[in-house]
Design a protein around this motif. Structure first.
Motif, PDB file in Angstrom:
ATOM      1  N   LEU A   1      75.528  79.294  33.595  1.00 46.98           N
ATOM      2  CA  LEU A   1      74.703  78.676  32.557  1.00 46.98           C
ATOM      3  C   LEU A   1      73.266  79.154  32.626  1.00 46.98           C
ATOM      4  N   PHE A   2      72.659  79.326  31.462  1.00 52.02           N
ATOM      5  CA  PHE A   2      71.202  79.420  31.441  1.00 52.02           C
ATOM      6  C   PHE A   2      70.698  78.681  30.217  1.00 52.02           C
ATOM      7  N   ILE A   3      69.447  78.319  30.253  1.00 52.18           N
ATOM      8  CA  ILE A   3      68.904  77.618  29.091  1.00 52.18           C
ATOM      9  C   ILE A   3      67.742  78.407  28.528  1.00 52.18           C
ATOM     10  N   VAL A   4      67.643  78.339  27.205  1.00 52.49           N
ATOM     11  CA  VAL A   4      66.497  78.944  26.528  1.00 52.49           C
ATOM     12  C   VAL A   4      65.629  77.774  26.105  1.00 52.49           C
ATOM     13  N   LEU A   5      64.350  77.806  26.515  1.00 55.35           N
ATOM     14  CA  LEU A   5      63.446  76.709  26.199  1.00 55.35           C
ATOM     15  C   LEU A   5      62.407  77.181  25.206  1.00 55.35           C
ATOM     16  N   SER A   6      62.067  76.295  24.335  1.00 55.41           N
ATOM     17  CA  SER A   6      61.028  76.598  23.358  1.00 55.41           C
ATOM     18  C   SER A   6      59.699  76.745  24.090  1.00 55.41           C
ATOM     19  N   GLY A   7      58.961  77.833  23.778  1.00 56.49           N
ATOM     20  CA  GLY A   7      57.711  78.070  24.493  1.00 56.49           C
ATOM     21  C   GLY A   7      56.519  77.870  23.593  1.00 56.49           C
ATOM     22  N   SER A   8      55.368  78.320  24.064  1.00 54.60           N
ATOM     23  CA  SER A   8      54.161  78.197  23.246  1.00 54.60           C
ATOM     24  C   SER A   8      54.122  79.359  22.256  1.00 54.60           C
ATOM     25  N   PHE A   9      53.540  79.168  21.146  1.00 51.15           N
ATOM     26  CA  PHE A   9      53.354  80.308  20.248  1.00 51.15           C
ATOM     27  C   PHE A   9      51.918  80.285  19.732  1.00 51.15           C
ATOM     28  N   THR A  10      51.513  81.420  19.300  1.00 45.67           N
ATOM     29  CA  THR A  10      50.110  81.548  18.962  1.00 45.67           C
ATOM     30  C   THR A  10      49.961  81.671  17.453  1.00 45.67           C
TER      31      THR A  10
ATOM     32  N   ARG B   1      56.146  91.260  17.554  1.00 45.72           N
ATOM     33  CA  ARG B   1      55.917  92.691  17.648  1.00 45.72           C
ATOM     34  C   ARG B   1      55.781  93.089  19.115  1.00 45.72           C
ATOM     35  N   GLU B   2      55.954  94.386  19.349  1.00 44.99           N
ATOM     36  CA  GLU B   2      55.812  94.928  20.706  1.00 44.99           C
ATOM     37  C   GLU B   2      54.465  94.482  21.282  1.00 44.99           C
ATOM     38  N   GLY B   3      54.471  94.051  22.511  1.00 45.18           N
ATOM     39  CA  GLY B   3      53.207  93.661  23.143  1.00 45.18           C
ATOM     40  C   GLY B   3      52.918  92.177  23.024  1.00 45.18           C
ATOM     41  N   MET B   4      53.557  91.517  22.057  1.00 47.82           N
ATOM     42  CA  MET B   4      53.351  90.068  21.950  1.00 47.82           C
ATOM     43  C   MET B   4      54.220  89.343  22.976  1.00 47.82           C
ATOM     44  N   PRO B   5      53.687  88.262  23.545  1.00 43.42           N
ATOM     45  CA  PRO B   5      54.497  87.539  24.547  1.00 43.42           C
ATOM     46  C   PRO B   5      55.664  86.802  23.900  1.00 43.42           C
ATOM     47  N   ASP B   6      56.689  86.521  24.691  1.00 46.76           N
ATOM     48  CA  ASP B   6      57.829  85.734  24.204  1.00 46.76           C
ATOM     49  C   ASP B   6      57.332  84.350  23.793  1.00 46.76           C
ATOM     50  N   ASP B   7      57.942  83.765  22.750  1.00 52.47           N
ATOM     51  CA  ASP B   7      57.587  82.381  22.411  1.00 52.47           C
ATOM     52  C   ASP B   7      58.683  81.418  22.910  1.00 52.47           C
ATOM     53  N   PHE B   8      59.373  81.865  23.926  1.00 58.62           N
ATOM     54  CA  PHE B   8      60.438  81.036  24.536  1.00 58.62           C
ATOM     55  C   PHE B   8      60.537  81.491  25.981  1.00 58.62           C
ATOM     56  N   PHE B   9      61.150  80.712  26.809  1.00 64.01           N
ATOM     57  CA  PHE B   9      61.470  81.237  28.136  1.00 64.01           C
ATOM     58  C   PHE B   9      62.850  80.781  28.577  1.00 64.01           C
ATOM     59  N   MET B  10      63.343  81.464  29.576  1.00 65.36           N
ATOM     60  CA  MET B  10      64.728  81.214  29.974  1.00 65.36           C
ATOM     61  C   MET B  10      64.785  80.826  31.440  1.00 65.36           C
ATOM     62  N   ARG B  11      65.756  80.006  31.715  1.00 63.46           N
ATOM     63  CA  ARG B  11      65.926  79.604  33.107  1.00 63.46           C
ATOM     64  C   ARG B  11      67.414  79.746  33.456  1.00 63.46           C
ATOM     65  N   ASN B  12      67.669  80.514  34.507  1.00 64.09           N
ATOM     66  CA  ASN B  12      69.054  80.711  34.938  1.00 64.09           C
ATOM     67  C   ASN B  12      69.461  79.568  35.864  1.00 64.09           C
ATOM     68  N   LEU B  13      70.203  78.616  35.328  1.00 65.66           N
ATOM     69  CA  LEU B  13      70.567  77.421  36.104  1.00 65.66           C
ATOM     70  C   LEU B  13      71.488  77.772  37.268  1.00 65.66           C
ATOM     71  N   SER B  14      72.431  78.690  37.000  1.00 67.22           N
ATOM     72  CA  SER B  14      73.396  79.037  38.053  1.00 67.22           C
ATOM     73  C   SER B  14      72.692  79.705  39.216  1.00 67.22           C
ATOM     74  N   ALA B  15      71.711  80.589  38.913  1.00 68.57           N
ATOM     75  CA  ALA B  15      70.980  81.263  39.986  1.00 68.57           C
ATOM     76  C   ALA B  15      70.181  80.247  40.786  1.00 68.57           C
ATOM     77  N   ALA B  16      69.578  79.281  40.074  1.00 68.44           N
ATOM     78  CA  ALA B  16      68.807  78.248  40.763  1.00 68.44           C
ATOM     79  C   ALA B  16      69.707  77.477  41.713  1.00 68.44           C
ATOM     80  N   ALA B  17      70.917  77.168  41.213  1.00 68.50           N
ATOM     81  CA  ALA B  17      71.855  76.424  42.050  1.00 68.50           C
ATOM     82  C   ALA B  17      72.268  77.249  43.264  1.00 68.50           C
ATOM     83  N   GLU B  18      72.516  78.541  43.002  1.00 73.50           N
ATOM     84  CA  GLU B  18      72.916  79.417  44.108  1.00 73.50           C
ATOM     85  C   GLU B  18      71.840  79.457  45.180  1.00 73.50           C
TER      86      GLU B  18
END
Ligand SMILES: Nc1ncnc2c1ncn2[C@@H]1O[C@H](COP(=O)(O)OP(=O)(O)OP(=O)(O)O)[C@@H](O)[C@H]1O
Ligand SMILES: [Mg+2]
Lengths: 406, 232
Positions: free
Chosen positions: A59-68, A254-271
């Motif tokens: 499992l991983f989750i995609v979380l809504s991030g900040s946007f500019t 566009r290229e160079g702009m930061p992601d407006d979301f982030f991801m967290r790998n739940l399985s890796a965290a558990a591992e």
């Protein structure tokens, strides 16, 4: 012969009870410590394993991030950057087996005169598949419930107990934020999650209903979180990459702009959590082994004193026909008996304390037969290892010298 | 004539001391035949105990040969000597040397433990010998509950328990008063009458008079060897 020697070793141990008891105490503490540490370490490992198995795999989750917008960055508290359509697009990707957009928060539940505060998750039916969450009583909701925003709810065991007591909750109507919801199913128990939250203190409702009736989102269709399940552990990195590029494309970054979301790998965290507890339990075992070593050295020390004290006795035994191996066996047997008796007491003490810890703190302890077996093997080894040198010293005495010793 | 129980040839023993090698025994020759009863006498320091320890396989000679029951034991390994001490001979010490934490019966039976006998036969043999030395009723007592003379009887019973043909005793009456000494010597006389070969060390002529043959030591050598009036 062995029987005679055993009873002699027993007599010798009884001849200086206090000293034997103190020597044994070293072993008792050593073995006790090992047993307790192993019980706690294995308990922690078991608890993590248990949690991981209830979480769902890959499992991983995609979380809504900040946007500019025009230089103003809004935090994650601002309007969510993800929406249901993103979820649908992710579901089309290769290697993705389940996608569940979710919206969650804590709300007050009311049934009759009872009320209870609980986590409310608005999501799609895939959520239950991704989490491998079954329904033990009643049934789940379907896509049509999500489409038409019906007011149905699945509740966890803790909610069922606190709100409905002994009543069967299925078919009953409870209120969330004044809105009546019909309970259509009770979820199977999952226990605590990695952060120690009770996962059974949960209500699951259709996403659309949650957004409209419970959380009152001003931006319909947008979500804070999308849970994604990959079809295999190997595919995880690839799937996460393709989700990133898909979302960047969909959000027109566009290229160079930061992601407006982030991801967290739940399985890796558990591992990594599992790895941490494994390391911890090895460390605990190692520390406890040191006390076992100290106990062993105590045995060696006392056996050396005993050999010196009993030099004359050794001389007499040799004079009437004891061979080197007879003397060796005698002293080795004494060391092993002290070590074994200490081990047995240590085992009992360790078990009692481990069970006490479990009873008083609720910490999970695992008492395995293999741990007891290991403790016994170690005690025998310690007895033989640390008893060997003094016993050999005794056996190699010269009969005449030993007889002259005063 | 029967084969000698003991035959020593040019037996010598030197001790390493701060002043160099000290020859305590200087080439001794002696033969002891089955059924003999020998008293070894001599002044203090003449090498009597050194000699007895060699005969008893407790120590090994520096030079010379020692044939025990026909077998040269002068250069035997430690464990082989232990077996000889256990089966072939019985040793009686001046200081009794009983194990203080064991009952008299267990003390007497101890050589049988090392001989590998089972518990029942050990018990039976120990009882029989304690009865023989007149201490059967103290079988369960500890050594410190009985007198010195009684302790020496127990030690003799222990020396006899593996049925050896040879008893060696280094000043067995050295720690006892004259009355008790007489009792011990009577016991030795009885054993010799049963056919057991006895070699004992003593300082006292009265004690030595019980033996059939007297051997005198001086400065690590035998200076006289003759039969007594007891020899019939
Ligand atoms: N372990 C030893 N190291 C050095 N010298 C020794 C040792 N044992 C005995 N001696 C010396 O050897 C000599 C003979 O000693 P031994 O004990 O045989 O005499 P003994 O005839 O038994 O005397 P006693 O009648 O006093 O018992 C003595 O001078 C003694 O000091
Ligand atoms: Mg002497």
């Amino acid at each position: 012969m062995l029987k005679a020697m055993l009873s002699e070793a027993w007599l010798a141990m009884g001849a200086n009870r206090l000293r034997t008891a103190l020597t044994m105490l070293g072993m008792v503490i050593g073995v006790g410590a090992v047993v307790i540490m192993m019980a706690i370490g294995q308990g922690a490992q078991y608890a993590v394993q248990q949690t991981i198995s209830t979480m769902g795999s890959n499992l991983f989750i995609v979380l809504s991030g900040s946007f500019t917008t025009a230089g103003v960055r809004s935090g994650s508290a601002g309007a969510p950057t993800l929406n249901v359509a993103d979820g649908a697009a992710i579901a089309e990707l290769d290697g993705v087996s389940n996608v569940a957009p979710t919206h969650q928060g804590t709300r007050q539940l009311v049934y009759g005169s009872q009320n209870w505060s609980s986590q409310v998750i608005g999501t799609t039916p895939e959520y239950l598949d991704a989490r491998a969450w079954n329904i033990v009583n009643g049934a789940g909701f379907g896509d049509s419930d999500v489409r038409s925003a019906t007011r149905v709810a699945l509740i966890g065991k803790t909610v069922a107990q606190n709100l409905f007591g002994d009543d069967d909750p299925v078919g009953k109507t409870m209120r969330i934020q004044q809105n009546p919801f019909m309970v259509i199913g009770v979820l199977g128990s999952k226990g605590q999650n990695l952060d120690g939250r009770d996962q059974d203190d949960t209500v699951i409702i259709p996403l659309s209903t949650a957004q409209r009736k419970v959380f009152g989102t001003p931006f319909l269709g947008s979500v804070r979180m999308i849970m994604v399940q990959a079809d295999s552990a190997e595919n995880m990195p690839r799937v996460m990459e393709s989700v990133t590029s898909l979302l960047r494309q969909r959000h027109r970054l566009r290229e160079g702009m930061p992601d407006d979301f982030f991801m967290r790998n739940l399985s890796a965290a558990a591992e990594s959590e599992a790895e941490t507890t494994r390391t911890m339990s090895i460390l605990l075992g190692a520390i406890a082994s040191i006390s076992l070593l100290v106990g062993g050295i105590g045995i060696m020390n006392i056996m050396l004193v005993s050999v010196t004290e009993r030099t004359r006795e050794i001389g007499i035994r040799m004079a009437i026909g004891a061979r080197q191996k007879d003397i060796l066996t005698q002293f080795l047997l004494e060391a092993v008996m002290i070590s074994f008796a200490g081990c047995l007491l240590g085992l009992l003490l360790g078990l009692a304390i481990a069970l006490g810890i479990n009873a008083f703190t609720g910490m999970v302890v695992v008492i395995s037969g293999s741990a007891a077996l290991v403790a016994f093997a170690v005690a025998a080894t310690v007895g033989i290892f640390f008893g060997w040198y003094p016993a050999r010293k005794a056996a190699q005495l010269d009969p005449i010298e030993a007889l002259r010793y005063q | 004539m029967a084969e000698p129980v003991i035959r020593v040839v040019g037996l010598g023993k030197s001790y390493a001391t701060a002043a160099g090698l000290f020859p305590a025994l200087k080439g001794v020759d002696l033969e002891v035949r089955p059924g003999e009863y020998i008293a070894i006498m001599g002044p203090s320091g003449s090498g009597k105990s050194t000699f007895m320890n060699l005969l008893g396989c407790l120590d090994t000679p520096s030079i010379g040969d020692y044939y025990l029951a026909g077998e040269n034991v002068a250069h035997m390994a430690k464990d082989a000597l232990a077996i000889l001490r256990n089966r072939t001979l019985g040793f009686v010490f001046q200081g009794f040397n009983l194990l203080p934490r064991m009952s008299l019966q267990d003390n007497v039976a101890l050589p049988l433990v090392y001989a590998g006998a089972d518990k029942e036969s050990r018990r039976a043999a120990a009882r029989e010998l304690l009865d023989k030395v007149g201490l059967g009723k103290y079988a369960e007592s500890l050594p410190n509950r009985i007198s010195g003379g009684q302790q020496q009887r127990v030690a003799i019973a222990r020396a006899l328990v593996n049925k050896p043909r040879l008893i060696l005793a280094d000043e067995p009456t050295g720690n006892l008063d004259s009355h008790t000494s007489e009792e011990i010597m009577r016991l030795f006389g009885e054993l010799n009458a049963e056919g057991i070969t006895i070699v004992l060390v003593t300082h006292e002529p009265d004690i030595a008079a019980h033996a059939k043959r007297q051997v005198k030591f001086l400065d690590g050598q035998i200076v006289s060897d003759h039969l007594t009036g007891q020899a019939a």
